[in-house]
Design a protein around this motif. Structure first.
Motif, PDB file in Angstrom:
ATOM      1  N   VAL A  33      -8.084  12.215 -43.954  1.00  0.00           N
ATOM      2  CA  VAL A  33      -7.038  11.195 -44.026  1.00  0.00           C
ATOM      3  C   VAL A  33      -7.138  10.486 -45.369  1.00  0.00           C
ATOM      4  O   VAL A  33      -8.231  10.098 -45.794  1.00  0.00           O
ATOM      5  N   ASP A  34      -6.002  10.311 -46.023  1.00  0.00           N
ATOM      6  CA  ASP A  34      -5.995   9.593 -47.304  1.00  0.00           C
ATOM      7  C   ASP A  34      -4.573   9.146 -47.597  1.00  0.00           C
ATOM      8  O   ASP A  34      -3.607   9.704 -47.045  1.00  0.00           O
ATOM      9  N   VAL A  35      -4.430   8.128 -48.438  1.00  0.00           N
ATOM     10  CA  VAL A  35      -3.102   7.813 -48.959  1.00  0.00           C
ATOM     11  C   VAL A  35      -2.680   8.953 -49.881  1.00  0.00           C
ATOM     12  O   VAL A  35      -3.519   9.545 -50.570  1.00  0.00           O
ATOM     13  N   VAL A  36      -1.406   9.267 -49.884  1.00  0.00           N
ATOM     14  CA  VAL A  36      -0.921  10.410 -50.657  1.00  0.00           C
ATOM     15  C   VAL A  36       0.325  10.015 -51.438  1.00  0.00           C
ATOM     16  O   VAL A  36       1.248   9.412 -50.888  1.00  0.00           O
ATOM     17  N   ALA A  37       0.326  10.373 -52.717  1.00  0.00           N
ATOM     18  CA  ALA A  37       1.525  10.257 -53.546  1.00  0.00           C
ATOM     19  C   ALA A  37       2.035  11.657 -53.856  1.00  0.00           C
ATOM     20  O   ALA A  37       3.105  12.061 -53.422  1.00  0.00           O
ATOM     21  N   TRP A  73       1.165  -0.039 -48.409  1.00  0.00           N
ATOM     22  CA  TRP A  73       0.601   1.160 -49.035  1.00  0.00           C
ATOM     23  C   TRP A  73      -0.005   0.813 -50.395  1.00  0.00           C
ATOM     24  O   TRP A  73      -1.129   1.216 -50.701  1.00  0.00           O
ATOM     25  N   HIS A  74       0.722   0.075 -51.205  1.00  0.00           N
ATOM     26  CA  HIS A  74       0.216  -0.280 -52.535  1.00  0.00           C
ATOM     27  C   HIS A  74      -0.967  -1.241 -52.436  1.00  0.00           C
ATOM     28  O   HIS A  74      -1.884  -1.176 -53.275  1.00  0.00           O
ATOM     29  N   GLY A  79      -3.853   1.079 -51.499  1.00  0.00           N
ATOM     30  CA  GLY A  79      -4.103   2.112 -52.496  1.00  0.00           C
ATOM     31  C   GLY A  79      -4.397   1.595 -53.889  1.00  0.00           C
ATOM     32  O   GLY A  79      -5.100   2.267 -54.666  1.00  0.00           O
ATOM     33  N   ASN A  80      -3.879   0.391 -54.222  1.00  0.00           N
ATOM     34  CA  ASN A  80      -3.954  -0.057 -55.618  1.00  0.00           C
ATOM     35  C   ASN A  80      -4.478  -1.472 -55.822  1.00  0.00           C
ATOM     36  O   ASN A  80      -5.053  -1.756 -56.882  1.00  0.00           O
ATOM     37  N   TRP A  81      -4.258  -2.369 -54.874  1.00  0.00           N
ATOM     38  CA  TRP A  81      -4.499  -3.775 -55.136  1.00  0.00           C
ATOM     39  C   TRP A  81      -5.702  -4.361 -54.407  1.00  0.00           C
ATOM     40  O   TRP A  81      -6.326  -5.301 -54.901  1.00  0.00           O
ATOM     41  N   GLN A  82      -6.020  -3.853 -53.251  1.00  0.00           N
ATOM     42  CA  GLN A  82      -7.063  -4.452 -52.426  1.00  0.00           C
ATOM     43  C   GLN A  82      -8.435  -4.359 -53.106  1.00  0.00           C
ATOM     44  O   GLN A  82      -8.806  -3.328 -53.638  1.00  0.00           O
TER      45      GLN A  82
END
Length: 255
Positions: A100-104, A177-178, A181-184
């Motif tokens: 399981v992973d975030v996906v772009a 999602w962001h 994936g990007n901010w946390q």
């Protein structure tokens, strides 16, 4: 580390719980392996919500920065082994392994599959026995649905080597999602390639990391509550896999 630290508001809780329920429903009854750091919060929430009968693992690698070099392969294999994933175990296990992973664009899953494929070939394990034990669930940004929308797996040739149901997506609100994936702020340093080799596990101890730790502890606690467990269970509503006993049983335990 949590003295005098207030956990930030879990403003995303409803979206996270729903997404977690759908990830479970689309996992094929597999043991979940969370790739990288992006979905640490889902790992924490489910760690609180699920009983000990369902395995959750982390795979502390990142594929975002360049190709995987030959010298990195032994370390990746060690980390996969720690998560219970080897060619031999895949060929003989009863339940699948579900990454399981975030996906772009799907690049991380592509590199991970390539590493596994090479390892399976090297160990001479039987691919027909393994192909039904591998699953990939991508958490994608929620977009307007359309039959003309191209999904990342349509561009990845390796996905055609697996059953169609083994590579699936779960959509998530774009802001959430962001955030993940990007901010946390994460509890660990980025899993860059040299850290695979050195296996550095030291924790950060700055103020933002202490707040992130409080956030993680809060999510585990929330996952143990009846209200949040029911939110996760509601995320499974309408899923085709509810026709299968394993998911009906899991949903019942959560409620």
């Amino acid at each position: 580390m949590l003295d005098d630290v207030e956990a930030p508001e879990a403003w995303y809780l409803g979206d996270l719980a729903e997404c977690a329920g759908k990830v479970l429903a689309r996992s094929g009854n597999g043991d979940l392996v969370f790739v990288g750091r992006s979905l640490d919060s889902m790992f924490d929430l489910l760690g609180g919500a699920l009983d000990e009968g369902r395995a959750l693992h982390r795979l502390p690698v990142s594929f975002r920065h360049g190709p995987v070099l030959h010298g990195d392969v032994p370390r990746v294999r060690e980390l996969l082994t720690e998560a219970g994933v080897t060619p031999a175990s895949l060929a003989r296990r009863d339940r699948p392994v579900t990454f399981v992973d975030v996906v772009a664009t799907g690049g991380s899953f592509t590199k991970l599959f390539g590493l596994l494929d090479d390892w399976i070939t090297e160990e001479r394990e039987t691919w027909p026995a393994i192909r039904r034990k591998l699953r990939f669930v991508g958490v994608t940004i929620r977009r307007q649905t359309s039959p003309n929308v191209e999904r990342w797996q349509q561009r990845a040739e390796w996905t055609r080597r697996l059953p169609a149901s083994s590579v699936v997506n779960v959509s998530l609100d774009e802001d959430v999602w962001h955030y993940f994936g990007n901010w946390q702020t994460k509890l660990t340093w980025p899993f860059t390639l040299h850290r695979w080799r050195e296996h550095l596990r030291e924790a950060k101890r700055d103020e933002r990391t202490r707040e992130a730790l409080a956030e993680a502890v809060q999510l585990v606690s929330l996952g143990r509550t009846k209200e949040v467990r029911r939110m996760i269970a509601r995320g499974m509503d309408g899923e085709p896999a509810l026709s299968e006993p394993w998911l009906r049983t899991l949903q019942s335990r959560l409620t």
